[in-house]
Design a protein around this motif. Structure first.
Motif, mmCIF file in Angstrom:
data_model
loop_
_atom_site.group_PDB
_atom_site.id
_atom_site.type_symbol
_atom_site.label_atom_id
_atom_site.label_comp_id
_atom_site.label_asym_id
_atom_site.label_seq_id
_atom_site.Cartn_x
_atom_site.Cartn_y
_atom_site.Cartn_z
ATOM 1 N N TRP A 174 49.680 79.977 -18.944
ATOM 2 C CA TRP A 174 50.479 80.448 -17.811
ATOM 3 C C TRP A 174 51.927 80.657 -18.206
ATOM 4 O O TRP A 174 52.524 81.694 -17.890
ATOM 5 C CB TRP A 174 50.401 79.441 -16.658
ATOM 6 C CG TRP A 174 51.191 79.871 -15.452
ATOM 7 C CD1 TRP A 174 50.719 80.601 -14.401
ATOM 8 C CD2 TRP A 174 52.568 79.603 -15.175
ATOM 9 N NE1 TRP A 174 51.726 80.815 -13.484
ATOM 10 C CE2 TRP A 174 52.876 80.216 -13.939
ATOM 11 C CE3 TRP A 174 53.576 78.925 -15.860
ATOM 12 C CZ2 TRP A 174 54.147 80.159 -13.375
ATOM 13 C CZ3 TRP A 174 54.841 78.870 -15.311
ATOM 14 C CH2 TRP A 174 55.116 79.471 -14.076
ATOM 15 N N PHE A 182 52.421 83.729 -20.534
ATOM 16 C CA PHE A 182 52.256 85.000 -19.835
ATOM 17 C C PHE A 182 53.370 85.215 -18.822
ATOM 18 O O PHE A 182 53.875 86.331 -18.661
ATOM 19 C CB PHE A 182 50.893 85.044 -19.147
ATOM 20 C CG PHE A 182 50.590 86.370 -18.512
ATOM 21 C CD1 PHE A 182 50.653 87.537 -19.256
ATOM 22 C CD2 PHE A 182 50.245 86.448 -17.178
ATOM 23 C CE1 PHE A 182 50.381 88.767 -18.677
ATOM 24 C CE2 PHE A 182 49.964 87.670 -16.590
ATOM 25 C CZ PHE A 182 50.029 88.834 -17.340
ATOM 26 N N PHE A 183 53.797 84.144 -18.144
ATOM 27 C CA PHE A 183 54.865 84.238 -17.146
ATOM 28 C C PHE A 183 56.174 84.718 -17.772
ATOM 29 O O PHE A 183 56.781 85.695 -17.320
ATOM 30 C CB PHE A 183 55.062 82.875 -16.487
ATOM 31 C CG PHE A 183 56.248 82.797 -15.573
ATOM 32 C CD1 PHE A 183 56.238 83.428 -14.344
ATOM 33 C CD2 PHE A 183 57.380 82.080 -15.940
ATOM 34 C CE1 PHE A 183 57.336 83.366 -13.493
ATOM 35 C CE2 PHE A 183 58.478 81.998 -15.100
ATOM 36 C CZ PHE A 183 58.451 82.642 -13.877
ATOM 37 N N CYS A 233 55.745 88.323 -19.374
ATOM 38 C CA CYS A 233 55.775 89.362 -18.342
ATOM 39 C C CYS A 233 57.184 89.524 -17.790
ATOM 40 O O CYS A 233 57.660 90.646 -17.573
ATOM 41 C CB CYS A 233 54.790 89.010 -17.227
ATOM 42 S SG CYS A 233 54.664 90.250 -15.917
ATOM 43 N N ALA A 263 56.354 88.494 -11.990
ATOM 44 C CA ALA A 263 55.805 87.691 -13.088
ATOM 45 C C ALA A 263 55.003 86.505 -12.559
ATOM 46 O O ALA A 263 53.934 86.175 -13.099
ATOM 47 C CB ALA A 263 56.931 87.204 -13.998
ATOM 48 N N THR A 264 55.499 85.863 -11.509
ATOM 49 C CA THR A 264 54.798 84.719 -10.929
ATOM 50 C C THR A 264 53.438 85.135 -10.377
ATOM 51 O O THR A 264 52.428 84.445 -10.576
ATOM 52 C CB THR A 264 55.638 84.082 -9.814
ATOM 53 O OG1 THR A 264 56.887 83.644 -10.347
ATOM 54 C CG2 THR A 264 54.915 82.896 -9.196
ATOM 55 N N TRP A 301 51.428 87.739 -11.218
ATOM 56 C CA TRP A 301 50.414 88.086 -12.210
ATOM 57 C C TRP A 301 50.046 86.905 -13.094
ATOM 58 O O TRP A 301 48.904 86.798 -13.559
ATOM 59 C CB TRP A 301 50.892 89.269 -13.059
ATOM 60 C CG TRP A 301 50.820 90.552 -12.302
ATOM 61 C CD1 TRP A 301 51.853 91.286 -11.803
ATOM 62 C CD2 TRP A 301 49.626 91.240 -11.917
ATOM 63 N NE1 TRP A 301 51.381 92.395 -11.136
ATOM 64 C CE2 TRP A 301 50.023 92.393 -11.195
ATOM 65 C CE3 TRP A 301 48.264 91.008 -12.112
ATOM 66 C CZ2 TRP A 301 49.096 93.296 -10.676
ATOM 67 C CZ3 TRP A 301 47.345 91.907 -11.589
ATOM 68 C CH2 TRP A 301 47.761 93.038 -10.884
ATOM 69 N N ALA A 302 50.999 85.994 -13.320
ATOM 70 C CA ALA A 302 50.666 84.815 -14.122
ATOM 71 C C ALA A 302 49.791 83.832 -13.356
ATOM 72 O O ALA A 302 49.023 83.066 -13.961
ATOM 73 C CB ALA A 302 51.948 84.126 -14.588
ATOM 74 N N THR A 303 49.894 83.853 -12.026
ATOM 75 C CA THR A 303 49.161 82.896 -11.196
ATOM 76 C C THR A 303 47.816 83.440 -10.734
ATOM 77 O O THR A 303 46.939 82.665 -10.323
ATOM 78 C CB THR A 303 50.012 82.496 -9.977
ATOM 79 O OG1 THR A 303 51.318 82.095 -10.418
ATOM 80 C CG2 THR A 303 49.405 81.330 -9.212
ATOM 81 N N TYR A 359 42.614 81.219 -18.116
ATOM 82 C CA TYR A 359 43.292 81.036 -19.400
ATOM 83 C C TYR A 359 42.341 80.263 -20.301
ATOM 84 O O TYR A 359 41.674 79.333 -19.855
ATOM 85 C CB TYR A 359 44.602 80.276 -19.223
ATOM 86 C CG TYR A 359 45.647 81.059 -18.463
ATOM 87 C CD1 TYR A 359 46.371 82.075 -19.084
ATOM 88 C CD2 TYR A 359 45.920 80.785 -17.127
ATOM 89 C CE1 TYR A 359 47.328 82.797 -18.397
ATOM 90 C CE2 TYR A 359 46.876 81.502 -16.427
ATOM 91 C CZ TYR A 359 47.584 82.509 -17.075
ATOM 92 O OH TYR A 359 48.529 83.225 -16.377
ATOM 93 N N LEU A 364 45.434 84.441 -21.974
ATOM 94 C CA LEU A 364 44.532 84.965 -20.951
ATOM 95 C C LEU A 364 43.128 85.103 -21.534
ATOM 96 O O LEU A 364 42.958 85.419 -22.718
ATOM 97 C CB LEU A 364 45.021 86.328 -20.475
ATOM 98 C CG LEU A 364 46.222 86.353 -19.520
ATOM 99 C CD1 LEU A 364 46.756 87.777 -19.402
ATOM 100 C CD2 LEU A 364 45.827 85.834 -18.151
ATOM 101 N N CYS A 373 50.953 95.007 -16.301
ATOM 102 C CA CYS A 373 51.817 94.129 -17.106
ATOM 103 C C CYS A 373 52.065 94.657 -18.515
ATOM 104 O O CYS A 373 52.732 93.983 -19.302
ATOM 105 C CB CYS A 373 51.208 92.723 -17.177
ATOM 106 S SG CYS A 373 51.048 91.943 -15.572
#
Length: 353
Positions: free
Chosen positions: A114, A117-118, A121, A163-164, A166-168, A177, A188, A210
């Motif tokens: 997470w 990626f966060f 992104c 970003a939050t 798509w990461a979540t 993940y 991912l 992304c």
């Protein structure tokens, strides 16, 4: 009852294990111990340089935070994202490489995935916003007359929310993940595309929103800037030296932005290509020793930006009238920015008028 609880825990754990790893230890390193040690030293060096470089950027910017212009605020945000990748993520993978296996279990794996990626992104979307700012500043000069600091903070809120989200999304059950194929890092779960149609939709959505869409905006912005510069070069030559110098400065700062974006994309595109190939090809279509190289290259992206800016900035300072004196005075006020200096926008507006 205890047997039922054990079966439940085992089945719950298997839900997190990618289908291609369910018959083996997902966290055991698939590389040789020597290769893991080399990767660990490499990431340690990258992490130290990235932390020092981006920390210096943020420190210098904090000394004049009330005077930061909108574009400077955006580029400071890029340094924050890069620092976050270095501080929050790299220690996990460094320790795991040296230990020859992932040491932090499924919770640590999902947290690491997470965070990576966060912040990754966030970096790309920030660079997308910066490229649009450069495009509007060069090709539509009236844009600079209305952009204020509060607009930049609104843009930052949108970037972090994007970003939050798509990461979540993987935590909502539409993705996941999972460990990398070589075992000592997490990302991912690209391999969901092989398991179901829903997995394919998830992977394609991530790739488009992304990576592909932000990259297309960046490429469009800089292509338009290059075309604009070529068409306006002769016009600028007819103006006095002051306006010519402001135009050169604007172009120099735009080159910094282009190099930063190019460095990021060069670091991440090989990883994206390998991930897509793994997602839609055979499970063993990418050799494990080969898959680790793009991963390590992508992890080095956070180190490039301060180096790019400092090299270009020093070169520009040495070429300015006054040579070392100009370099000395610039060093005192140097900040990580790809925006124009205080009066450049006004000069450029005069230039087109």
């Amino acid at each position: 009852m205890s047997g039922m609880a054990t079966d439940h825990n085992n089945s719950s754990q298997e839900e997190h294990i990618p289908h291609y790893l369910q018959k083996e230890d997902p966290f055991a390193s698939k590389l040789s111990r020597e290769a893991d040690i080399i990767a660990g030293f490499y990431l340690t060096i990258i992490g130290i340089l990235s932390t020092l470089g981006n920390g210096y950027v943020i420190f210098m910017s904090s000394k004049r935070k009330k005077k930061l212009r909108p574009a400077e605020i955006m580029t400071v945000n890029l340094a924050v994202c890069d620092l976050g990748i270095s501080v929050v993520g790299k220690p996990f993978s460094i320790i795991s490489f040296f230990c020859h296996r992932w040491m932090f279990g499924w919770i640590g794996c999902r947290w690491y995935g997470w965070a990576g990626f966060f912040f990754g992104c966030g970096s790309l979307i920030t660079m997308t916003a910066v490229s649009l700012d450069r495009y509007l500043k060069i090709c539509h000069l009236s844009y600079g007359t209305w952009l204020k600091r509060h607009h930049a903070f609104i843009c930052l809120a949108i970037i972090w929310a994007y970003a939050t989200f798509w990461a979540t999304v993987p935590f909502a059950g539409v993705g996941n993940y999972a460990p990398e194929p070589f075992g000592t890092s997490c990302t991912l779960d690209w391999w969901l595309a092989q398991a179901s149609v829903a997995g394919q939709v998830f992977v394609l959505s991530i790739l488009f929103f992304c990576l592909l869409f932000p990259t297309a905006v960046i490429v469009f912005s800089y292509v338009k800037i290059i075309l604009k510069v070529k068409s306006s070069t002769k016009e600028v030559s007819h103006y006095d030296t002051r306006i010519q110098n402001s135009h050169i400065l604007e172009m120099k700062l735009t080159k910094v932005a282009m190099l930063i974006c190019a460095g990021f994309l060069i670091a991440w595109i090989p990883y994206a290509v390998v991930s897509v190939w793994s997602a839609f090809g055979r499970p063993d279509s990418v050799p494990i020793p080969f898959s680790v190289v793009p991963t390590l290259l992508a992890k080095s992206a956070a180190m490039y930006n301060p180096i790019i800016y400092q090299v270009i900035d020093c070169k520009f300072a040495c070429c300015r009238p006054g040579g070392l004196k100009a370099k000395s005075s610039l060093k005192k006020s140097r900040t990580y920015t790809i925006s124009a200096h205080r009066d450049s926008t006004a000069m450029n507006e005069t230039q087109l008028e």
